[in-house]
Design a protein around this motif. Structure first.
Motif: not given
Length: 121
Positions: A30-47, A63-74
């Protein structure tokens, strides 16, 4: 304002409809359906600057960032000024998007997305 939706790490056990530390698989979908236009998105790990995450993006919009162990990133917002609002989803407990230590980020360069909320809601 554009969105940066960040997801903290969650458990991956449990089947459809089975609670996993308070959240169901359907709740996560539901998170993906409610908050993300996932059909228009692509993998962007380089960001992002860490290899311990996945980044999924529609650059300049969301942008959606999934942090494996929580925390933060740039996050690289190269070529995009913003503003972008930063919201967090906790897949361990589900619920609404939350605000962490940073509410808004601006490009066009690398920017810190802040720390996740300390308490799930």
């Amino acid at each position: 304002m554009h969105e940066v939706a960040d997801a903290e790490v969650g458990e991956t056990n449990g089947g459809p409809g089975q609670p996993v530390n308070g959240a169901t698989l359907e709740g996560r979908v539901d998170f993906f359906h409610r908050y993300l236009p996932f059909q228009e998105m692509q993998g962007a790990d380089q960001l992002t600057l860490t290899s311990a995450d996945y980044c999924f993006a529609k650059p300049g919009k969301v942008y959606c960032v999934y942090l494996f162990s929580g925390g933060n990133t740039r996050l690289s917002l190269e070529g995009h000024r913003g503003p972008f609002s930063v919201r967090w989803f906790d897949p361990r407990h589900g619920g609404k998007l939350q605000t962490g230590s940073v509410k808004t980020i601006w490009g066009p360069n690398w920017t810190h997305i802040g720390e996740p909320p300390t308490e799930p809601t």
